[in-house]
Structures are given as C-alpha cells and as structure tokens.
Design a protein around this motif. Structure first.
Motif, PDB file in Angstrom:
ATOM      1  N   ILE A 158       0.825  -1.202   0.000  1.00  0.00           N
ATOM      2  CA  ILE A 158       0.000   0.000   0.000  1.00  0.00           C
ATOM      3  C   ILE A 158       0.864   1.259   0.000  1.00  0.00           C
ATOM      4  CG2 ILE A 158      -0.296   0.016   2.526  1.00  0.00           C
ATOM      5  CD1 ILE A 158      -2.865   1.162  -0.128  1.00  0.00           C
ATOM      6  N   ILE A 159       2.029   1.220   0.624  1.00  0.00           N
ATOM      7  CA  ILE A 159       2.921   2.377   0.635  1.00  0.00           C
ATOM      8  C   ILE A 159       3.374   2.729  -0.783  1.00  0.00           C
ATOM      9  CG2 ILE A 159       5.260   3.118   1.295  1.00  0.00           C
ATOM     10  CD1 ILE A 159       4.715   1.949   4.071  1.00  0.00           C
ATOM     11  N   GLU A 160       3.486   1.734  -1.631  1.00  0.00           N
ATOM     12  CA  GLU A 160       3.874   1.977  -3.023  1.00  0.00           C
ATOM     13  C   GLU A 160       2.803   2.737  -3.802  1.00  0.00           C
ATOM     14  OE1 GLU A 160       4.740  -1.806  -4.715  1.00  0.00           O
ATOM     15  OE2 GLU A 160       6.582  -2.105  -3.539  1.00  0.00           O
ATOM     16  N   LEU A 161       1.579   2.775  -3.270  1.00  0.00           N
ATOM     17  CA  LEU A 161       0.443   3.347  -4.009  1.00  0.00           C
ATOM     18  C   LEU A 161       0.003   4.709  -3.498  1.00  0.00           C
ATOM     19  CD1 LEU A 161      -1.731   0.082  -4.176  1.00  0.00           C
ATOM     20  CD2 LEU A 161      -0.158   0.957  -5.927  1.00  0.00           C
ATOM     21  N   ILE A 162       0.699   5.251  -2.509  1.00  0.00           N
ATOM     22  CA  ILE A 162       0.227   6.483  -1.871  1.00  0.00           C
ATOM     23  C   ILE A 162       1.129   7.671  -2.208  1.00  0.00           C
ATOM     24  CG2 ILE A 162      -0.809   5.170   0.007  1.00  0.00           C
ATOM     25  CD1 ILE A 162       1.602   6.256   1.737  1.00  0.00           C
ATOM     26  N   ASP A 163       0.688   8.853  -1.759  1.00  0.00           N
ATOM     27  CA  ASP A 163       1.438  10.089  -2.004  1.00  0.00           C
ATOM     28  C   ASP A 163       2.100  10.647  -0.750  1.00  0.00           C
ATOM     29  OD1 ASP A 163       0.463  10.392  -4.807  1.00  0.00           O
ATOM     30  OD2 ASP A 163      -1.468  10.630  -3.795  1.00  0.00           O
ATOM     31  N   VAL A 164       1.416  10.532   0.386  1.00  0.00           N
ATOM     32  CA  VAL A 164       1.918  11.103   1.643  1.00  0.00           C
ATOM     33  C   VAL A 164       1.924  10.015   2.714  1.00  0.00           C
ATOM     34  CG1 VAL A 164       1.632  12.887   3.401  1.00  0.00           C
ATOM     35  CG2 VAL A 164       0.903  13.341   1.040  1.00  0.00           C
ATOM     36  N   LEU A 165       3.101   9.785   3.319  1.00  0.00           N
ATOM     37  CA  LEU A 165       3.232   8.768   4.357  1.00  0.00           C
ATOM     38  C   LEU A 165       3.512   9.440   5.699  1.00  0.00           C
ATOM     39  CD1 LEU A 165       3.532   5.783   5.255  1.00  0.00           C
ATOM     40  CD2 LEU A 165       5.968   5.983   4.700  1.00  0.00           C
ATOM     41  N   PHE A 166       2.704   9.093   6.704  1.00  0.00           N
ATOM     42  CA  PHE A 166       2.898   9.592   8.063  1.00  0.00           C
ATOM     43  C   PHE A 166       3.451   8.459   8.934  1.00  0.00           C
ATOM     44  CE2 PHE A 166      -0.574  11.987   6.179  1.00  0.00           C
ATOM     45  CZ  PHE A 166      -0.333  13.303   6.561  1.00  0.00           C
ATOM     46  N   SER A 183      10.206   4.315  -3.281  1.00  0.00           N
ATOM     47  CA  SER A 183       9.207   3.251  -3.348  1.00  0.00           C
ATOM     48  C   SER A 183       7.790   3.753  -3.576  1.00  0.00           C
ATOM     49  CB  SER A 183       9.242   2.419  -2.056  1.00  0.00           C
ATOM     50  OG  SER A 183       8.800   3.191  -0.954  1.00  0.00           O
ATOM     51  N   GLY A 184       7.596   5.084  -3.617  1.00  0.00           N
ATOM     52  CA  GLY A 184       6.234   5.568  -3.864  1.00  0.00           C
ATOM     53  C   GLY A 184       5.906   6.945  -3.348  1.00  0.00           C
ATOM     54  N   PRO A 185       5.895   7.148  -2.014  1.00  0.00           N
ATOM     55  CA  PRO A 185       5.420   8.430  -1.474  1.00  0.00           C
ATOM     56  C   PRO A 185       6.256   9.629  -1.919  1.00  0.00           C
ATOM     57  CG  PRO A 185       5.603   6.761   0.254  1.00  0.00           C
ATOM     58  CD  PRO A 185       6.270   6.201  -0.953  1.00  0.00           C
ATOM     59  N   LYS A 186       5.588  10.670  -2.401  1.00  0.00           N
ATOM     60  CA  LYS A 186       6.280  11.913  -2.759  1.00  0.00           C
ATOM     61  C   LYS A 186       6.630  12.707  -1.503  1.00  0.00           C
ATOM     62  CE  LYS A 186       3.326  12.413  -6.883  1.00  0.00           C
ATOM     63  NZ  LYS A 186       2.236  11.531  -6.404  1.00  0.00           N
ATOM     64  N   VAL A 187       5.800  12.552  -0.475  1.00  0.00           N
ATOM     65  CA  VAL A 187       5.972  13.299   0.770  1.00  0.00           C
ATOM     66  C   VAL A 187       6.057  12.316   1.933  1.00  0.00           C
ATOM     67  CG1 VAL A 187       4.979  15.042   2.309  1.00  0.00           C
ATOM     68  CG2 VAL A 187       4.655  15.234  -0.177  1.00  0.00           C
ATOM     69  N   VAL A 188       7.066  12.480   2.775  1.00  0.00           N
ATOM     70  CA  VAL A 188       7.216  11.652   3.969  1.00  0.00           C
ATOM     71  C   VAL A 188       7.208  12.573   5.179  1.00  0.00           C
ATOM     72  CG1 VAL A 188       8.705  10.050   5.231  1.00  0.00           C
ATOM     73  CG2 VAL A 188       8.546   9.907   2.728  1.00  0.00           C
ATOM     74  N   VAL A 189       6.260  12.337   6.073  1.00  0.00           N
ATOM     75  CA  VAL A 189       6.088  13.168   7.259  1.00  0.00           C
ATOM     76  C   VAL A 189       6.518  12.352   8.478  1.00  0.00           C
ATOM     77  CG1 VAL A 189       4.461  14.482   8.661  1.00  0.00           C
ATOM     78  CG2 VAL A 189       4.149  14.363   6.167  1.00  0.00           C
ATOM     79  N   VAL A 190       7.575  12.823   9.141  1.00  0.00           N
ATOM     80  CA  VAL A 190       8.100  12.106  10.301  1.00  0.00           C
ATOM     81  C   VAL A 190       7.687  12.850  11.565  1.00  0.00           C
ATOM     82  CG1 VAL A 190      10.145  11.175  11.435  1.00  0.00           C
ATOM     83  CG2 VAL A 190      10.053  11.297   8.931  1.00  0.00           C
ATOM     84  N   LYS A 191       6.821  12.220  12.340  1.00  0.00           N
ATOM     85  CA  LYS A 191       6.314  12.833  13.570  1.00  0.00           C
ATOM     86  C   LYS A 191       7.264  12.534  14.726  1.00  0.00           C
ATOM     87  CE  LYS A 191       2.722  10.341  12.890  1.00  0.00           C
ATOM     88  NZ  LYS A 191       1.452   9.602  13.090  1.00  0.00           N
ATOM     89  N   LYS A 192       7.512  13.572  15.555  1.00  0.00           N
ATOM     90  CA  LYS A 192       8.428  13.414  16.679  1.00  0.00           C
ATOM     91  C   LYS A 192       7.807  13.891  17.990  1.00  0.00           C
ATOM     92  CE  LYS A 192      11.588  15.667  14.368  1.00  0.00           C
ATOM     93  NZ  LYS A 192      12.872  16.353  14.078  1.00  0.00           N
ATOM     94  N   GLY A 251       8.168  17.981  17.659  1.00  0.00           N
ATOM     95  CA  GLY A 251       7.739  18.521  16.378  1.00  0.00           C
ATOM     96  C   GLY A 251       7.646  17.509  15.257  1.00  0.00           C
ATOM     97  N   VAL A 252       7.935  17.958  14.047  1.00  0.00           N
ATOM     98  CA  VAL A 252       7.740  17.142  12.854  1.00  0.00           C
ATOM     99  C   VAL A 252       8.737  17.579  11.781  1.00  0.00           C
ATOM    100  CG1 VAL A 252       5.978  18.729  11.977  1.00  0.00           C
ATOM    101  CG2 VAL A 252       6.004  16.377  11.167  1.00  0.00           C
ATOM    102  N   THR A 253       9.157  16.623  10.962  1.00  0.00           N
ATOM    103  CA  THR A 253      10.023  16.915   9.813  1.00  0.00           C
ATOM    104  C   THR A 253       9.353  16.365   8.562  1.00  0.00           C
ATOM    105  OG1 THR A 253      11.997  16.768  11.199  1.00  0.00           O
ATOM    106  CG2 THR A 253      12.331  16.713   8.821  1.00  0.00           C
ATOM    107  N   VAL A 254       9.271  17.201   7.528  1.00  0.00           N
ATOM    108  CA  VAL A 254       8.600  16.829   6.281  1.00  0.00           C
ATOM    109  C   VAL A 254       9.638  16.772   5.158  1.00  0.00           C
ATOM    110  CG1 VAL A 254       6.819  17.462   4.601  1.00  0.00           C
ATOM    111  CG2 VAL A 254       6.466  17.916   7.042  1.00  0.00           C
ATOM    112  N   PHE A 255       9.627  15.666   4.424  1.00  0.00           N
ATOM    113  CA  PHE A 255      10.543  15.461   3.304  1.00  0.00           C
ATOM    114  C   PHE A 255       9.747  15.412   2.007  1.00  0.00           C
ATOM    115  CE2 PHE A 255      12.404  13.592   7.068  1.00  0.00           C
ATOM    116  CZ  PHE A 255      13.738  13.970   7.017  1.00  0.00           C
TER     117      PHE A 255
END
Length: 213
Positions: free
Chosen positions: A55-63, A88-97, A101-105
């Motif tokens: 499913i990660i290969e099919l999405i745009d934003v991963l949290f 592998s797929g997601p254009k945006v990777v959101v890493v919650k901390k 805070g948060v870091t967005v790639f």
C-alpha cells in the motif's frame, strides 16, 4: 464499505488500520484520488510488512513517527529512511516526533517545525490523527501541493494536533472556533519567525564587542 459519495472524493486519508483494509479502501475509490495519505504503526510494520509495503507503493503522503520509519526501512536516521521511501512511492514523507515537532521530506526539500508549546497535556491519544487530518484537510481546501503549501499544511496539522491533546477524545476539537485555529496558526508563525543574515548582519567576521576572559 464506502458509500458512493465517499468513493468519489478526490482526497483520501487511510488512517491507522490493517494494511489489507487500507488496500481494500483504495480499490473501492471510483478513480485514483488526487492525493492519498497513509498512517501506520509498529504493530503493522512487525505483523504485516508485506501488505504494508504494497500500500505504501500506491500512496502520495506517508505519516510515520521517527521510530516507526527507522524500523520499517532499517535505516539509522530519518534522512536516509525518507530517501529510501521516496524511491518506493510516497512523494511526501512526514516524520512525527511528538513533543519535538515534525520533519517533512519532499524529494530533496525538507521542512522542520516544532510542536506547539503547551504547559499541560490532558490526553495525547489522537494527536497523530488530528495532525494528519489538519494536514490533509488543508491541502484539500487549498488544492495546492507545492512545497510552500506543504509547509503551511504542516503548521495546520501541528495546530490541530495541539488542540486535540488539550481534552479527552474529541472534547477540545468539538468546541473549536475558526478564530481559535487562526490565532494558534499565527502563534506558530511568530514562534518560528526570525531575520535572515542579510537583514540582521553577518554571522561570521571579526568583532571587538565581546570581552575575552
């Protein structure tokens, strides 16, 4: 099972459920949504990695939080982990901390934001979902996926997550006004605003203004 109305939506957030159900929900959509976001947790990373990878290969934003993304990718830092996931797929990777805070790639572009400072947290349950809801909702409202708008969406998500932890369940969210949200968004802008070097003066160079002891 989605209603006809739900199947027609252009923005889809696959919340933290069984990856096989996430796949099933995406397949039910009438057409591929403009934007698909997904959240997950270590239970699925450890227990159903195969379907989660699909499913990660099919999405745009991963949290994911920082521990989950390291566990899923096998990387020791979030920067390498985000690079691997972009492939592998997601254009945006959101890493919650969490409280840090948060870091967005976004494929070479990075934005980091602090958490909203709170003296008291009533219930942290649902903070991640509220963040994702604010993030996805802002993108759906503005219909804009450029990086500057991703930055604003990150702050919108941070604001909503900060409200969620101030009450049990949806208690605080249910009583929010637009003014509450806008004021806290402005607080975040002021919290993170500072002058550029060109405005404030150079960082490097000789100075005689500091006494040496």
């Amino acid at each position: 099972i989605l209603t006809e109305e739900a199947r027609a939506k252009e923005y889809l957030f696959l919340a933290n459920i069984d990856p096989s159900l996430q796949i099933n929900v995406l397949k039910q959509m009438a057409s591929r949504p403009k934007l698909v976001g997904l959240d997950t947790m270590d239970f699925w990373i450890n227990g159903d990695r195969n379907n989660l990878s699909k499913i990660i290969e099919l999405i745009d934003v991963l949290f994911m939080d920082e521990f989950e993304i390291k566990s899923f990718t096998g990387k020791n830092n979030i920067f390498d982990a985000a690079d691997l996931l972009h492939g592998s797929g997601p254009k945006v990777v959101v890493v919650k901390k969490g409280e840090h805070g948060v870091t967005v790639f976004n494929k070479g572009k990075i934005f980091a934001a602090p958490a909203y400072p709170l003296n008291n947290v009533t219930d942290p349950t649902g903070a991640g979902d509220s963040f994702a809801g604010g993030f996805m909702g802002y993108l759906a409202k503005t219909q804009n996926m450029d990086f500057e708008n991703l930055r604003r969406a990150t702050i919108a998500g941070t604001v909503m997550g900060s409200f969620a932890v101030q009450g049990f369940s949806v208690e605080r969210l249910a009583n929010l006004s637009n003014n509450d949200i806008n004021e806290r968004y402005d607080d975040m802008v002021n919290l993170t605003r500072f002058s550029s070097v060109s405005e404030a003066g150079p960082l490097a160079g000789k100075t005689d203004q500091v006494s040496k002891i």
